[in-house]
Motif scaffolding. Structure first.
Motif, PDB file in Angstrom:
ATOM      1  N   LEU A 296       0.824  -1.207   0.000  1.00 52.42           N
ATOM      2  CA  LEU A 296       0.000   0.000   0.000  1.00 52.42           C
ATOM      3  C   LEU A 296       0.859   1.258   0.000  1.00 52.42           C
ATOM      4  CD1 LEU A 296      -2.673  -0.902   2.703  1.00 52.42           C
ATOM      5  CD2 LEU A 296      -2.959  -0.918   0.244  1.00 52.42           C
TER       6      LEU A 296
ATOM      7  N   LEU B  25       0.037  -6.224   4.592  1.00 51.19           N
ATOM      8  CA  LEU B  25      -0.979  -5.181   4.492  1.00 51.19           C
ATOM      9  C   LEU B  25      -0.781  -4.117   5.570  1.00 51.19           C
ATOM     10  CD1 LEU B  25      -3.720  -4.627   2.898  1.00 51.19           C
ATOM     11  CD2 LEU B  25      -4.818  -5.470   4.948  1.00 51.19           C
ATOM     12  N   ILE B  26      -0.512  -4.578   6.792  1.00 52.68           N
ATOM     13  CA  ILE B  26      -0.353  -3.673   7.924  1.00 52.68           C
ATOM     14  C   ILE B  26       0.967  -2.920   7.828  1.00 52.68           C
ATOM     15  CG2 ILE B  26      -0.154  -3.591  10.420  1.00 52.68           C
ATOM     16  CD1 ILE B  26      -2.837  -4.327   9.176  1.00 52.68           C
TER      17      ILE B  26
ATOM     18  N   SER C 124       4.377   9.235   3.715  1.00 49.67           N
ATOM     19  CA  SER C 124       3.623  10.377   3.194  1.00 49.67           C
ATOM     20  C   SER C 124       3.751  11.563   4.140  1.00 49.67           C
ATOM     21  CB  SER C 124       2.158  10.008   2.966  1.00 49.67           C
ATOM     22  OG  SER C 124       1.579   9.550   4.158  1.00 49.67           O
ATOM     23  N   SER C 125       3.822  11.261   5.439  1.00 45.51           N
ATOM     24  CA  SER C 125       3.992  12.349   6.392  1.00 45.51           C
ATOM     25  C   SER C 125       5.359  13.010   6.221  1.00 45.51           C
ATOM     26  CB  SER C 125       3.826  11.810   7.807  1.00 45.51           C
ATOM     27  OG  SER C 125       4.356  12.697   8.742  1.00 45.51           O
ATOM     28  N   LEU C 126       6.408  12.188   6.106  1.00 47.03           N
ATOM     29  CA  LEU C 126       7.757  12.734   5.941  1.00 47.03           C
ATOM     30  C   LEU C 126       7.845  13.571   4.667  1.00 47.03           C
ATOM     31  CD1 LEU C 126      10.058   9.774   7.025  1.00 47.03           C
ATOM     32  CD2 LEU C 126       9.613  11.913   8.227  1.00 47.03           C
TER      33      LEU C 126
ATOM     34  N   TYR D 211       1.722   5.724   5.935  1.00 40.91           N
ATOM     35  CA  TYR D 211       1.547   6.901   6.787  1.00 40.91           C
ATOM     36  C   TYR D 211       2.877   7.594   7.042  1.00 40.91           C
ATOM     37  CZ  TYR D 211      -3.349   6.071   7.947  1.00 40.91           C
ATOM     38  OH  TYR D 211      -4.703   5.957   7.888  1.00 40.91           O
ATOM     39  N   VAL D 212       3.902   6.792   7.366  1.00 41.05           N
ATOM     40  CA  VAL D 212       5.197   7.376   7.724  1.00 41.05           C
ATOM     41  C   VAL D 212       5.791   8.136   6.536  1.00 41.05           C
ATOM     42  CG1 VAL D 212       7.558   6.827   8.372  1.00 41.05           C
ATOM     43  CG2 VAL D 212       5.662   5.680   9.518  1.00 41.05           C
TER      44      VAL D 212
ATOM     45  N   ILE E  38       1.119   1.889  14.542  1.00 39.28           N
ATOM     46  CA  ILE E  38       0.702   0.621  13.932  1.00 39.28           C
ATOM     47  C   ILE E  38       1.834  -0.392  14.059  1.00 39.28           C
ATOM     48  CG2 ILE E  38       0.051  -0.514  11.786  1.00 39.28           C
ATOM     49  CD1 ILE E  38      -1.262   2.046  10.912  1.00 39.28           C
TER      50      ILE E  38
ATOM     51  N   VAL F  36       1.446  -3.805  16.240  1.00 37.72           N
ATOM     52  CA  VAL F  36       1.566  -5.130  15.640  1.00 37.72           C
ATOM     53  C   VAL F  36       2.774  -5.861  16.220  1.00 37.72           C
ATOM     54  CG1 VAL F  36       1.861  -6.383  13.484  1.00 37.72           C
ATOM     55  CG2 VAL F  36       0.411  -4.393  13.558  1.00 37.72           C
TER      56      VAL F  36
ATOM     57  N   LEU G 208       2.697  -9.437  18.002  1.00 37.26           N
ATOM     58  CA  LEU G 208       3.521 -10.579  17.561  1.00 37.26           C
ATOM     59  C   LEU G 208       4.298 -11.151  18.733  1.00 37.26           C
ATOM     60  CD1 LEU G 208       5.080  -9.532  14.138  1.00 37.26           C
ATOM     61  CD2 LEU G 208       3.443 -11.345  14.571  1.00 37.26           C
TER      62      LEU G 208
ATOM     63  N   PHE H 211       5.856  -9.281  10.095  1.00 38.18           N
ATOM     64  CA  PHE H 211       4.649  -8.471  10.097  1.00 38.18           C
ATOM     65  C   PHE H 211       3.785  -8.833   8.885  1.00 38.18           C
ATOM     66  CE2 PHE H 211       5.526  -4.380  12.667  1.00 38.18           C
ATOM     67  CZ  PHE H 211       6.121  -5.122  13.658  1.00 38.18           C
TER      68      PHE H 211
ATOM     69  N   SER I  76       0.314  11.666  10.952  1.00 39.20           N
ATOM     70  CA  SER I  76       0.307  10.377  10.244  1.00 39.20           C
ATOM     71  C   SER I  76       1.609   9.627  10.466  1.00 39.20           C
ATOM     72  CB  SER I  76       0.013  10.523   8.763  1.00 39.20           C
ATOM     73  OG  SER I  76       0.238  11.770   8.288  1.00 39.20           O
ATOM     74  N   LEU I  77       2.706  10.366  10.672  1.00 38.87           N
ATOM     75  CA  LEU I  77       3.964   9.690  11.008  1.00 38.87           C
ATOM     76  C   LEU I  77       3.785   8.875  12.287  1.00 38.87           C
ATOM     77  CD1 LEU I  77       7.069   9.415  10.520  1.00 38.87           C
ATOM     78  CD2 LEU I  77       7.341  11.383  11.999  1.00 38.87           C
TER      79      LEU I  77
ATOM     80  N   LEU J 262      10.617  -5.654   7.622  1.00 36.44           N
ATOM     81  CA  LEU J 262       9.509  -5.868   8.563  1.00 36.44           C
ATOM     82  C   LEU J 262       8.680  -7.086   8.158  1.00 36.44           C
ATOM     83  CD1 LEU J 262       8.340  -2.198   9.160  1.00 36.44           C
ATOM     84  CD2 LEU J 262       9.412  -3.728  10.794  1.00 36.44           C
TER      85      LEU J 262
ATOM     86  N   LEU K 188       0.690  -0.332   5.217  1.00 38.13           N
ATOM     87  CA  LEU K 188      -0.223   0.726   5.664  1.00 38.13           C
ATOM     88  C   LEU K 188       0.524   1.677   6.599  1.00 38.13           C
ATOM     89  CD1 LEU K 188      -3.133   1.882   5.895  1.00 38.13           C
ATOM     90  CD2 LEU K 188      -3.447   0.385   7.856  1.00 38.13           C
ATOM     91  N   ALA K 189       1.299   1.096   7.513  1.00 41.56           N
ATOM     92  CA  ALA K 189       2.059   1.918   8.456  1.00 41.56           C
ATOM     93  C   ALA K 189       3.110   2.750   7.728  1.00 41.56           C
ATOM     94  CB  ALA K 189       2.720   1.029   9.505  1.00 41.56           C
ATOM     95  N   THR K 190       3.864   2.131   6.828  1.00 35.96           N
ATOM     96  CA  THR K 190       4.904   2.900   6.142  1.00 35.96           C
ATOM     97  C   THR K 190       4.272   3.910   5.184  1.00 35.96           C
ATOM     98  OG1 THR K 190       5.161   1.093   4.572  1.00 35.96           O
ATOM     99  CG2 THR K 190       6.739   1.216   6.366  1.00 35.96           C
TER     100      THR K 190
ATOM    101  N   GLN L 154       0.689  17.335   9.672  1.00 33.84           N
ATOM    102  CA  GLN L 154       0.974  16.117   8.908  1.00 33.84           C
ATOM    103  C   GLN L 154       1.842  15.142   9.696  1.00 33.84           C
ATOM    104  OE1 GLN L 154       1.499  19.165   7.613  1.00 33.84           O
ATOM    105  NE2 GLN L 154      -0.122  19.287   6.081  1.00 33.84           N
TER     106      GLN L 154
ATOM    107  N   GLY M  71       1.585   5.808  11.804  1.00 33.32           N
ATOM    108  CA  GLY M  71       2.371   4.729  11.215  1.00 33.32           C
ATOM    109  C   GLY M  71       3.213   4.020  12.261  1.00 33.32           C
TER     110      GLY M  71
END
Lengths: 374, 339
Positions: free
Chosen positions: A108, A162-163, A173-175, A170-171, B322, B326, B330, A159, B315-316, A153, A166-168, B312, B319
């Motif tokens: 994603l 999908l997750i 796009s924010s950066l 966010y990371v 998350i 997870v 685990l 991991f 969102s960092l 990851l 999804l997390a990266t 913004q 992420g």
């Protein structure tokens, strides 16, 4: 059916050599051919896509000939429309690598990698005064590093893809937005890059010449060739299909499953990095939301991959399918824009994409049950 | 993976000797989340005195409501082994239909809410039918319907925004009308819905079916679970809740509704579900965790705004949360398995 045994055999051999034995009737041979063609359309995604592609082009060419469209739908127009295929095909191939690696593989984050790498590329070229070649290499390396983070990851830590992505997403796009405080980079060296997105005539000359966007030749075709060779002519490709089909069996066969899966994600990142260069050139500016604006680049890329016959469960997928799916969508979109001008046209593109995707997926499920595995 | 790289995961049976990770002191993700949220609120309260006032907490709860509500439905879907990436488009369709009905027909509150929920349920029915009976992976179907629903929504929008929406839905908004004794109605509704779903999933046979389907659909079918009906219902429930969430979205906005409404909400809802400890593989999870996950995400967003950092950056942190959530999950699974 009394002739079931011979016609079965003929059906199987028909596609390659219609019928060596001349004693059989022409009608039976024809019937066998039709049956095998029908079956190929239903079970082979590539054949189905070719048929759909021909149908789309034929439809719009006919409409164009009868002046139903707002502009002619001809070869030059179709060639120019290919500029939209560049990110679609490249990111579709990135998804092909990742999805084929199996265990729910999906990425994603490609759109966010495009945004972030685009900013880094823009900084290098436009602010730090790097040469174009060095900046492109940096973009590729940086994209690969982003993908490698996903890969570590997913493949080494375990991991779910999908997750993770999804997390990266966010990371990254924010950066990308924070790195310059939301400002796009469009200094002179970046603007000059627009020349790299111009169309160059490849066939004929004068106003009738068929001009292809330069990025097709410099980025798209090489990427397609490299990925095709990688998947079909190298041991890495065989390993990738093996781990996607059954990673436990692959591990027993001595394949380093984690490394193979890791490299698939890193490769997807590298391709995304190259897309960032193309996108920057196309906009003549490095925009922080290049790959994430609207619904982003990741969802269309996954859609293209799935439409191209890449099995979401892994292990199945062909380069030709992804390329054909992208061509289908791009030329269908281009036609819709001429048939339904303005805002409504881009809305009908969404409808077409969604319907084609769901219909193709349902058809696949149906034929898989009817004819066994595809 | 603690096994050496040459041995396939399936034969990893004996627990790895050597330096073992200590068993986690708390077993549920909810407890961890409550702790994290408490720490965050304490830190933010210390850093910006305005944070722990009702003027800040109420908008926070109101803003949490739509994502939490969609997240509750999404939790059921994910527990049953599916996923729904079309909810953002569903929000858009419900919001625009409801807003149009309120502006042009002036429908009263109950009709508006009922309409939105009905539209959401209908779209959920489309998703559910295709996923349950089409036997195609849920992510493919919902990627497709995402585009189709967006088309439908844009057609209703008709190429412009919906302006002059009357304040019919103000009971769900952030204003004075949206509160009773200082508690926002939208968040109260979320709590009620989450409690109902929590009870149903945990203590009714039908609810347990979802875990069975997500754990192993084939085994569930053999055990007599109506797998397809359950899957269908999961998507319909998500659609209904998303329809209600669309009302919250309208109420929180201005009197103008733009076509980009709902975009990105699918990822936010999935993030809330995952942070809440629901396994993306299905068969495990809880709606309480999801509500707490949504609250955590919104706390971060609101805290960053109040600290004066670029918004913004939130969102960092989402992420990173998350990945941490997870990772903790685990780790916990692994210690439980080797214990």
């Amino acid at each position: 059916m009394t002739t079931s045994a011979p016609s079965q055999r003929e059906r199987r051999t028909a596609p390659r050599e219609p019928s060596p034995g001349g004693s059989r009737g022409g009608a039976a041979r024809l019937r066998g051919l039709v049956a095998s063609a029908g079956r190929a359309v239903l079970t082979q995604r590539v054949v189905l896509l070719v048929v759909l592609l021909v149908a789309v082009v034929a439809t719009f060419t006919t409409l164009s000939a009868r002046n139903y469209l707002s502009a002619p739908y001809d070869a030059p127009y179709m060639a120019l429309a290919l500029i939209n295929a560049v990110p679609l095909v490249m990111l579709g191939l990135a998804q092909l690598l990742v999805i084929t690696s199996g265990r729910g593989g999906i990425d994603l984050s490609v759109g966010a990698v495009v945004s972030l790498t685009g900013m880094v590329f823009g900084l290098a070229l436009g602010e730090w005064g790097w040469s174009l070649a060095a900046a492109v290499v940096l973009a590729a390396v940086f994209g690969a590093a982003c993908g490698a983070l996903n890969g570590v990851l997913v493949a080494y830590v375990g991991f779910p893809p999908l997750i993770t992505t999804l997390a990266t997403y966010y990371v990254f796009s924010s950066l990308a937005i924070v790195i310059t405080g939301q400002q796009p980079i469009s200094t002179e060296p970046v603007q000059e890059l627009y020349g790299a997105a111009r169309a160059v005539p490849v066939l004929g000359s004068g106003p009738d010449a068929i001009a292809l966007p330069l990025s097709i030749l410099t980025f798209l075709v090489p990427t397609v060739l490299v990925v095709w060779v990688l998947l079909n002519r190298t041991t890495y490709g065989r390993r990738l299909y093996a781990i996607g089909t059954n990673d436990v069996a692959a591990e027993w066969a001595g394949i380093d499953v984690r490394r193979t899966r890791f490299l698939a994600f890193a490769g997807a990142g590298l391709v995304s990095g190259l897309v960032a260069v193309v996108t920057t050139a196309q906009f003549a500016s490095a925009r922080p939301d290049a790959g994430t604006a609207g619904s982003g680049m990741a969802l269309p890329a996954i859609t293209i991959a799935v439409l191209g016959g890449v099995a979401i469960t892994g292990g199945i997928g062909r380069v030709a399918g992804v390329v054909l799916a992208a061509l289908l969508v791009v030329w269908l979109d281009a036609g819709i824009l001429l048939a339904i001008p303005g805002n409504a046209g881009s809305q009908f593109q969404l409808l077409a994409l969604g319907v084609v995707l769901v219909a193709a997926a349902l058809l696949n499920g149906l034929t898989a049950r009817r004819f066994g595995t595809t | 993976m603690s096994a050496p790289s040459t041995a396939p995961p399936a034969v990893r049976r004996s627990p790895a000797r050597g330096p073992r990770v200590l068993p986690f002191p708390v077993t549920g993700q909810e407890v961890v989340l409550l702790g994290v949220i408490a720490v965050l609120w304490a830190v933010l309260g210390a850093a910006t005195p305005a944070f722990l006032t009702s003027g800040s907490v109420v908008p926070l709860l109101v803003a949490t409501a739509p994502i939490a509500l969609i997240g509750v439905g999404m939790t059921v879907v994910i527990i049953s082994g599916g996923i729904d990436v079309s909810v953002g488009s569903v929000v858009m369709v419900c919001a625009v239909v409801t807003a149009e009905a309120m502006t042009s027909a002036g429908v009263p509150l109950l009709v508006a809410v009922g309409l939105s929920i009905a539209v959401g349920g209908l779209l959920g029915l489309v998703n559910g039918t295709l996923v349950a009976y089409g036997r195609v992976h849920a992510i493919i179907i919902t990627f497709g319907t995402l585009n189709v629903f967006r088309f439908v929504g844009l057609q209703v929008f008709g190429g412009s925004t919906v302006d002059g929406i009357p304040p019919t839905l103000a009971v769900f908004g952030r204003g004075e009308a949206g509160r009773t004794l200082g508690v926002p109605h939208s968040f109260l509704l979320v709590v009620v819905v989450a409690a109902l779903f929590w009870y149903a999933l945990r203590h009714t046979a039908g609810g347990r079916h979802y875990y069975a389907v997500g754990g192993d659909a084939h085994a569930a079918r053999l055990a007599g679970v109506p797998v397809q009906r359950r899957v269908l219902l999961a998507y319909v429930l998500t659609g209904l809740l998303t329809g209600l969430a669309a009302c919250f979205v309208i109420a929180q906005g201005t009197s103008t509704l733009a076509p980009n409404v709902g975009s990105g909400m699918e990822l936010a809802a999935i993030a809330a579900v995952v942070i809440g400890g629901t396994s993306i593989m299905g068969g495990r999870g809880s709606v309480l965790g999801t509500v707490l996950g949504a609250l955590l995400v919104q706390t971060v967003a609101s805290g960053i705004t109040q600290l004066g950092w670029p918004s913004q950056l939130s969102s960092l942190f989402i992420g990173l949360f998350i990945i941490v959530a997870v990772g903790v999950d685990l780790l916990r699974q692994r210690t439980r398995r080797s214990a």
